[in-house]
Motif scaffolding. Structure first.
Motif, PDB file in Angstrom:
ATOM      1  N   THR A  47       0.851  -1.193   0.000  1.00  0.00           N
ATOM      2  CA  THR A  47       0.000   0.000   0.000  1.00  0.00           C
ATOM      3  C   THR A  47       0.889   1.246   0.000  1.00  0.00           C
ATOM      4  N   PHE A  48       1.760   1.368   1.014  1.00  0.00           N
ATOM      5  CA  PHE A  48       2.704   2.485   1.098  1.00  0.00           C
ATOM      6  C   PHE A  48       4.130   1.989   0.856  1.00  0.00           C
ATOM      7  N   PHE A  49       4.972   2.897   0.344  1.00  0.00           N
ATOM      8  CA  PHE A  49       6.364   2.572   0.075  1.00  0.00           C
ATOM      9  C   PHE A  49       7.272   3.476   0.905  1.00  0.00           C
ATOM     10  N   ASN A  50       8.490   3.008   1.132  1.00  0.00           N
ATOM     11  CA  ASN A  50       9.486   3.771   1.871  1.00  0.00           C
ATOM     12  C   ASN A  50      10.076   4.839   0.950  1.00  0.00           C
ATOM     13  N   SER A  51       9.934   6.096   1.324  1.00  0.00           N
ATOM     14  CA  SER A  51      10.416   7.182   0.471  1.00  0.00           C
ATOM     15  C   SER A  51      11.926   7.146   0.285  1.00  0.00           C
ATOM     16  N   GLN A  52      12.647   6.499   1.212  1.00  0.00           N
ATOM     17  CA  GLN A  52      14.097   6.406   1.101  1.00  0.00           C
ATOM     18  C   GLN A  52      14.534   5.497  -0.040  1.00  0.00           C
ATOM     19  N   ASP A  53      13.601   4.724  -0.589  1.00  0.00           N
ATOM     20  CA  ASP A  53      13.925   3.850  -1.716  1.00  0.00           C
ATOM     21  C   ASP A  53      13.939   4.600  -3.050  1.00  0.00           C
ATOM     22  N   PHE A  54      13.611   5.897  -3.019  1.00  0.00           N
ATOM     23  CA  PHE A  54      13.580   6.700  -4.237  1.00  0.00           C
ATOM     24  C   PHE A  54      14.566   7.855  -4.065  1.00  0.00           C
ATOM     25  N   SER A  55      15.644   7.824  -4.822  1.00  0.00           N
ATOM     26  CA  SER A  55      16.755   8.761  -4.606  1.00  0.00           C
ATOM     27  C   SER A  55      16.356  10.216  -4.828  1.00  0.00           C
ATOM     28  N   TRP A  56      15.366  10.464  -5.678  1.00  0.00           N
ATOM     29  CA  TRP A  56      14.979  11.829  -6.031  1.00  0.00           C
ATOM     30  C   TRP A  56      14.163  12.515  -4.927  1.00  0.00           C
ATOM     31  N   VAL A  57      13.624  11.753  -3.997  1.00  0.00           N
ATOM     32  CA  VAL A  57      12.784  12.334  -2.950  1.00  0.00           C
ATOM     33  C   VAL A  57      13.575  13.323  -2.101  1.00  0.00           C
ATOM     34  N   GLU A  58      14.821  13.028  -1.827  1.00  0.00           N
ATOM     35  CA  GLU A  58      15.639  13.910  -0.998  1.00  0.00           C
ATOM     36  C   GLU A  58      15.713  15.316  -1.587  1.00  0.00           C
ATOM     37  N   ASN A  59      15.896  15.419  -2.901  1.00  0.00           N
ATOM     38  CA  ASN A  59      15.970  16.733  -3.549  1.00  0.00           C
ATOM     39  C   ASN A  59      14.636  17.469  -3.468  1.00  0.00           C
ATOM     40  N   VAL A  60      13.546  16.759  -3.658  1.00  0.00           N
ATOM     41  CA  VAL A  60      12.223  17.391  -3.594  1.00  0.00           C
ATOM     42  C   VAL A  60      11.967  17.939  -2.189  1.00  0.00           C
TER      43      VAL A  60
END
Length: 254
Positions: A47-60
């Motif tokens: 249902t939900f995913f770990n945002s740390q698994d997406f490298s671009w999230v940090e920049n956003v």
């Protein structure tokens, strides 16, 4: 000799038949692919995913205040921002009042040029997100409830960046299947919107998020098939009608 009028009539007939075909068979095709996408997705079928698994999230998240500043400017013209159903008429089944406002940047890869020009920093940031296809500010006015519904296609993943969250955030929440989450300013939520989900803003304040869909990571050749399907969806009457609507609304903002 074929006259221009005959060519135009032939084209309109073909377009009408294509629309009828998509409406009749498109949803059935997408549903048949969902189990395949869920099984082979590189990020699993949660249902939900770990945002740390997406490298671009940090920049956003590092630039969230720049995005919020541009959003705040738009809130000064809240009455000129369309309701969701004004853009996507199919949404009238889940919202028919004026308490869910949307300011579109992209819809299935189609760019709202004037809207993007008004928010250059937001546009620059979202255009760096790999596979970004849809992006808009989602504005929930006080005491707005979005009833249970589900997204149309599992080949994209839903992303929320919280920009303005009511002080009493416990009464402003989202449920995806049986899992509840609460927004936190400057932080992300990533989830699969093909699970039934529901949203509440049971407060006296506005809630605003940056709302995106991006392409679900898939192994080849399913990744190629997924991109083809997303392109076909962008050509559908459903999306093209929404495009025409947000172009009209773009001109209402100063």
């Amino acid at each position: 000799m074929i006259l221009p009028q005959e060519v135009n009539e032939f084209y309109l007939q073909k377009k009408s038949r294509f629309r009828d075909f998509l409406l009749k068979h498109g949803e059935k095709l997408l549903r048949s692919l969902e189990s395949l996408i869920g099984e082979y997705s590189r990020i699993g079928n949660s249902t939900f995913f770990n945002s740390q698994d997406f490298s671009w999230v940090e920049n956003v998240e590092a630039n969230w205040m720049k995005i919020r500043d541009e959003m705040n400017q738009l809130l000064n013209q809240l009455d000129n921002i369309p309701n969701f159903q004004d853009i996507s008429t199919d949404q009238v089944s889940i919202t028919s009042d004026n308490r869910w406002k949307t300011y579109f940047f992209y819809a299935y890869g189609i760019k709202a040029e004037k809207n993007c020009q008004r928010c250059p920093e937001t546009t620059r940031i979202i255009e760096q997100i790999p596979g970004m296809k849809t992006a808009f500010f989602s504005i929930l006015l006080p005491h707005k409830h979005i009833p249970e519904h589900r997204g149309p296609y599992k080949g994209v993943v839903r992303y929320h960046l919280a920009l303005k969250v009511p002080e009493n955030k416990i009464d402003c929440k989202i449920r995806v299947d049986q899992d509840f989450r609460y927004w936190e300013e400057g932080k992300s939520l990533i989830f699969d919107d093909t699970f039934c989900h529901e949203v509440w803003n049971d407060t006296d304040e506005i809630r605003v998020i940056l709302f995106l869909d991006f392409i679900r990571p898939m192994p080849f050749p399913l990744s190629l098939l997924n991109q083809v399907i997303i392109q076909l969806i962008s050509w559908s009457p459903y999306v093209q009608s929404g495009k025409n609507n947000f172009v009209k609304w773009e001109n209402k903002l100063g």
